[in-house]
Scaffold this active site. Structure first.
Site: not given
Length: 485
Positions: A16, A122, A371
């Site tokens: 994050h 966030d 990823s």
């Protein structure tokens, strides 16, 4: 006068924190003049453990050095520590409640800044939208996951009303706009038990996203046109107005290669192109001995070369994986039998550097969105092995919508267990000459090209970033300055 500042509020996890900082740097670079039209202030919440705190400080030092070298005005403000909740039932509840405890500190920090252009939050920091409203500051959500997960978050409050029981017991598939019909067992882990606080927090954040002035998404229009179009059309918010969307990804930072090269990278340099399957499961992924034995048997029987980053279970009282004890986790004789075609690495490894190597032909991944983006950036097809959070939905979208992966059967009822025979089949499909693997490789190559063109000048993500910058700057101008002369 100091440039107006864009305040970033990430949570402490590297997946994050780092993408949000990188997005802030790109925003400054986009404003022109070395970013002098705006500055960035990052509010840093102290992580709950000393190990995490040390890691965050390391990330900040690197980010400060990189920003200074680029001439960008990026500052870090550490918020006072809070006493974290101790009666939580999972990481989503823990993080969300910890953020709530920071509300007064964030309000005070933002109030003390001379000129605030926007507050970028966030996805777990949506209670701060109310603070932004109090201070008359625009509020944006930075969504670190993909548009498929964003579609799900926005849709979840209505989905909970429509489904009478547990999602796993639904008849038929779940309707997530912009995606093919989603099997219930592909929904995110936190919503699989409706009575748990984790599910309620997911729904809360999904409702609050619609209150933001815009949502910045770490994806590219070319990667997820269906989900982005569905969100923009209001299909996820039951026809209500959808927030402005800014797909600016892939937001990935690539540190310079290590010198001397990492041992895993050196090993890969000796392998032939596209010959190695890479297995890595993120900072939170680990194996018990029974599962590690299954992986070992599957890899050995597949016949393919492999690089396996293997981590062991956390120590007592910790949630972080430990360095693997290979003698304890692997079958007897496995390392000797596979010495000529495999490498098992028992601690952390530089995933980005590894994926960028020509020898890597496939990636068995836990399907964290960062990823996935790193793999697509390098054009590496995947076999998804989701573990927690939204990763099961990511895995479904990667196979059913993107087509850049071969499916692998993961048993959620047994802690996401994968049988040796299933891993063997998936690796053979991913790395072999069959139709399934060929399609995944073709789509991964196409998405590699799309990722790179999106962030170049004139690309879709570069244009979205300029639009975000323009929208923020326009809010700073008095109405008289916007009039036509």
């Amino acid at each position: 006068m100091a440039a107006p500042t864009v305040v970033l509020l990430p949570v402490w996890g590297a997946g994050h924190l780092m993408p949000m900082i990188e997005a802030g740097k790109r925003l400054l670079a986009t404003t022109g003049g070395g970013g002098r039209a705006l500055s960035v202030t990052v509010l840093v919440m102290r992580p709950p453990t000393e190990q995490q705190a040390s890691e965050v400080e390391g990330h900040i030092r690197r980010a400060e050095a990189e920003a200074a070298a680029a001439g960008l005005d990026v500052r870090f403000h550490r918020l006072p520590a809070v006493e974290p909740p101790t009666d939580h039932e999972g990481p989503v509840e823990f993080t969300s409640r910890a953020v709530e405890l920071h509300v007064p500190h964030v309000r005070a920090a933002v109030s003390c800044l001379p000129s605030v252009a926007a507050l970028v939050l966030d996805l777990f920091c949506t209670p701060l939208i109310d603070v932004a409203r109090e201070l008359a500051v625009p509020a944006y959500v930075y969504f670190t996951c993909n548009a498929a997960a964003l579609s799900f978050f926005l849709r979840l409050p209505a989905l909970l009303e429509e489904a009478a029981g547990e999602f796993a017991e639904m008849d038929g598939a779940a309707d997530i706009p912009g995606l093919p019909p989603v099997p219930p067992l592909c929904l995110p882990t936190p919503v699989m038990e409706r009575a748990r606080p984790e599910c309620a927090w997911y729904a809360y954040h999904g409702r609050r996203f619609a209150d933001a002035d815009g949502i910045v998404v770490n994806t590219a229009a070319e990667l997820e046109r269906g989900a982005l179009s569905a969100i923009a059309a209001g299909r996820c918010t039951l026809g209500g107005p959808a927030p402005a969307l800014y797909p600016i990804g892939p937001v990935i930072s690539f540190p310079p290669p290590a010198e001397p090269p990492h041992d895993c990278v050196r090993w890969l340099e000796a392998q032939t192109p596209a010959s190695v399957v890479f297995l890595c499961f993120g900072s939170g992924g680990f194996f018990t001995a029974p599962q590690a034995h299954e992986v070992a048997r599957g890899l050995e029987r597949s016949g393919h070369r492999f690089l396996w980053v293997l981590r062991g279970p956390p120590a007592a009282g910790s949630r972080q994986p430990t360095d693997a004890d290979l003698a304890e986790l692997l079958p007897e004789g496995f390392l000797e039998r596979t010495r000529d075609r495999g490498l098992v690495w028992p601690t952390t490894a530089p995933q980005k550097e590894i994926l960028a190597r020509a020898a890597v032909g496939g990636f068995v991944t836990h399907c964290g969105w960062n990823s996935i983006l790193e793999s697509l950036w390098c054009g590496v097809p995947m076999a998804p092995w989701p573990l927690y959070a939204e990763q099961h939905l990511n895995a479904f979208a990667l196979v059913a919508a993107a087509g850049a992966a071969v499916a692998m059967e993961v048993d959620r009822g047994r802690g996401n267990f994968v049988e040796a025979a299933e891993l063997e089949r998936a690796v053979r499909a991913l790395m072999g000459g069959g139709e399934e693997g060929r399609r995944a490789r073709e789509r991964a190559a196409e998405m590699k090209a799309a990722c790179r063109s999106a962030v170049e000048d004139g690309g879709s993500s570069a244009a979205a970033l300029k639009r975000l910058s323009s929208d923020i700057l326009c809010r700073q101008l008095p109405s008289s300055s916007l009039a036509t002369p």
